[in-house]
Design an enzyme around this catalytic site. Structure first.
Site, PDB file in Angstrom:
ATOM      1  N   GLN A   1     -66.905  29.482  29.461  1.00  0.00           N
ATOM      2  CA  GLN A   1     -68.020  29.572  30.399  1.00  0.00           C
ATOM      3  C   GLN A   1     -67.915  28.454  31.425  1.00  0.00           C
ATOM      4  O   GLN A   1     -67.812  27.283  31.056  1.00  0.00           O
ATOM      5  CB  GLN A   1     -69.379  29.489  29.709  1.00  0.00           C
ATOM      6  CG  GLN A   1     -70.505  29.794  30.691  1.00  0.00           C
ATOM      7  CD  GLN A   1     -71.891  29.614  30.136  1.00  0.00           C
ATOM      8  OE1 GLN A   1     -72.368  28.490  30.021  1.00  0.00           O
ATOM      9  NE2 GLN A   1     -72.558  30.712  29.794  1.00  0.00           N
TER      10      GLN A   1
ATOM     11  N   CYS B   1     -78.180  27.887  33.730  1.00  0.00           N
ATOM     12  CA  CYS B   1     -78.472  26.559  33.198  1.00  0.00           C
ATOM     13  C   CYS B   1     -79.681  25.959  33.922  1.00  0.00           C
ATOM     14  O   CYS B   1     -79.682  25.831  35.149  1.00  0.00           O
ATOM     15  CB  CYS B   1     -77.269  25.637  33.353  1.00  0.00           C
ATOM     16  SG  CYS B   1     -77.549  23.991  32.655  1.00  0.00           S
TER      17      CYS B   1
ATOM     18  N   LYS C   1     -73.711  35.034  32.908  1.00  0.00           N
ATOM     19  CA  LYS C   1     -74.975  34.854  32.194  1.00  0.00           C
ATOM     20  C   LYS C   1     -75.992  34.313  33.190  1.00  0.00           C
ATOM     21  O   LYS C   1     -75.715  33.342  33.902  1.00  0.00           O
ATOM     22  CB  LYS C   1     -74.831  33.880  31.022  1.00  0.00           C
ATOM     23  CG  LYS C   1     -76.150  33.710  30.264  1.00  0.00           C
ATOM     24  CD  LYS C   1     -76.050  32.738  29.102  1.00  0.00           C
ATOM     25  CE  LYS C   1     -77.416  32.634  28.411  1.00  0.00           C
ATOM     26  NZ  LYS C   1     -77.419  31.639  27.323  1.00  0.00           N
TER      27      LYS C   1
ATOM     28  N   GLY D   1     -82.614  35.026  24.277  1.00  0.00           N
ATOM     29  CA  GLY D   1     -83.891  34.311  24.317  1.00  0.00           C
ATOM     30  C   GLY D   1     -84.761  34.564  23.109  1.00  0.00           C
ATOM     31  O   GLY D   1     -85.161  35.706  22.858  1.00  0.00           O
TER      32      GLY D   1
ATOM     33  N   GLY E   1     -78.415  31.409  20.811  1.00  0.00           N
ATOM     34  CA  GLY E   1     -78.049  30.014  21.023  1.00  0.00           C
ATOM     35  C   GLY E   1     -78.833  29.097  20.113  1.00  0.00           C
ATOM     36  O   GLY E   1     -78.392  28.761  19.023  1.00  0.00           O
ATOM     37  N   ARG E   2     -80.044  28.719  20.561  1.00  0.00           N
ATOM     38  CA  ARG E   2     -80.854  27.787  19.763  1.00  0.00           C
ATOM     39  C   ARG E   2     -81.198  28.363  18.392  1.00  0.00           C
ATOM     40  O   ARG E   2     -81.362  27.620  17.425  1.00  0.00           O
ATOM     41  CB  ARG E   2     -82.139  27.447  20.525  1.00  0.00           C
ATOM     42  CG  ARG E   2     -81.909  26.611  21.796  1.00  0.00           C
ATOM     43  CD  ARG E   2     -83.217  26.296  22.493  1.00  0.00           C
ATOM     44  NE  ARG E   2     -83.923  27.510  22.888  1.00  0.00           N
ATOM     45  CZ  ARG E   2     -85.233  27.590  23.082  1.00  0.00           C
ATOM     46  NH1 ARG E   2     -85.988  26.515  22.903  1.00  0.00           N
ATOM     47  NH2 ARG E   2     -85.790  28.728  23.457  1.00  0.00           N
TER      48      ARG E   2
END
Length: 313
Positions: A71, A102, A143, A203, A226-227
């Protein structure tokens, strides 16, 4: 709709890039336990263009990572060209993912990531994406977020499709929202309904039930996590099993992650593993005691013994 670079059928389960967490050891673990596709941490094209040594290491991949995209984030065409040409010559990289989401202040100030979604930056955004797609010998994806401060997701998604990306990951927040509030799946659904390229939803996806809901509601062909994977990399195993995993499987994942950290970073991997150990220990018996001990561990054997002891089945 299949993403040609992936061998399996949808739904797809991707690991989203997350700075300082989704390094090679972490990616190799999730890939072993059910993740379909991995991406490097976000890398600035300027660092690639100037052959930064740390950046070269960030682009390395595990043998398990297939397919694997790097990325990149760009704020100028010249270095986007140089970076793409360098990536073209690295045969273990399967594709390029362009970061247009980002939200951190450093990225905003530097003019890359989500700030490119602003109306006043559209000319530069188009030129960067068009150039990368044209020069790259590998597939290119992107993304993005729903917009910078207002929602323009469908417009930007159509533009990216026209510029030649092969799939699109959409995070259900604007850049200004950072990680506040809830991801807006309705807007991701709108994107799915208005483009032909595969869309991956991103998300607030933290378990199999949530992933299933998002897939069903949005019509996306996959989810990117992700998180939700920090402290729970077994989430990908849950996706494949369509439900919760056992304590024995969790311990197996944790030990695999620890071993991969040592393989990649050497003995210093013990220190770097501490932040992961803290996340893993949430909810276990004597969690504070474990964290205190792991914080003082410096040797591989010592840390491994603590993991074996506190995460016993």
């Amino acid at each position: 709709m299949n993403i040609s670079i992936l061998k399996s059928n949808p739904p797809y389960f991707f690991l989203a890039p997350l700075a300082s967490y989704t390094d090679l050891p972490f990616r190799s673990v999730v890939k072993k336990f059910g993740c379909d596709m991995t991406f490097s941490e976000m890398i600035n094209v300027n660092a690639i263009a100037y052959n930064n040594e740390k950046t070269k290491k960030m682009m390395e991949k595990s043998p398990l990572e297939e397919p694997y995209f790097v990325q990149i984030a760009a704020n100028n065409v010249e270095n986007a060209i140089k970076a793409t040409e360098i990536i073209n010559e690295i045969n273990w990289i399967d594709g390029i993912d362009i970061n247009l989401g980002c939200p951190v202040n450093k990225a905003r100030r530097s003019g890359f990531g989500g700030v490119l979604l602003k109306d006043e930056n559209l000319v530069l955004l188009k030129e960067i994406v068009r150039t990368i797609v044209k020069i790259s010998k590998k597939p290119v994806s992107a993304k993005m977020r729903l917009g910078f401060d207002e929602i323009v997701a469908v417009d930007r998604a159509k533009m990216l499709e026209d510029l030649g990306i092969i799939f699109l990951t959409v995070h259900g927040r604007t850049v200004k929202q950072m990680y506040k509030g809830q991801a807006n799946y309705e807007k991701i659904k709108n994107v799915v309904e208005n483009v032909s390229v595969p869309v991956i939803a991103n998300g607030d996806i933290t378990n199999y039930e949530k992933a299933k809901y998002v897939l069903d509601y949005t019509g996306a062909c996959g989810v990117s996590i992700g998180r939700g994977a920090v402290g729970r990399p077994w989430i990908f195993l849950e996706m494949k099993q369509k439900g919760n995993i056992t304590q024995k499987q969790k311990k197996e994942v944790i030990l695999e992650h620890f071993n991969q950290m040592i393989n990649f970073y050497g003995e210093y991997g013990v220190v770097l593993f501490r932040k992961h150990a803290h996340a893993y220990s949430k909810g276990i018996n004597k969690a504070s005691e474990f964290r205190s001990k792991i914080n003082n561990a410096t040797k591989t054997s010592e840390a491994k013994k603590l993991i074996e002891e506190y995460f016993s089945v």
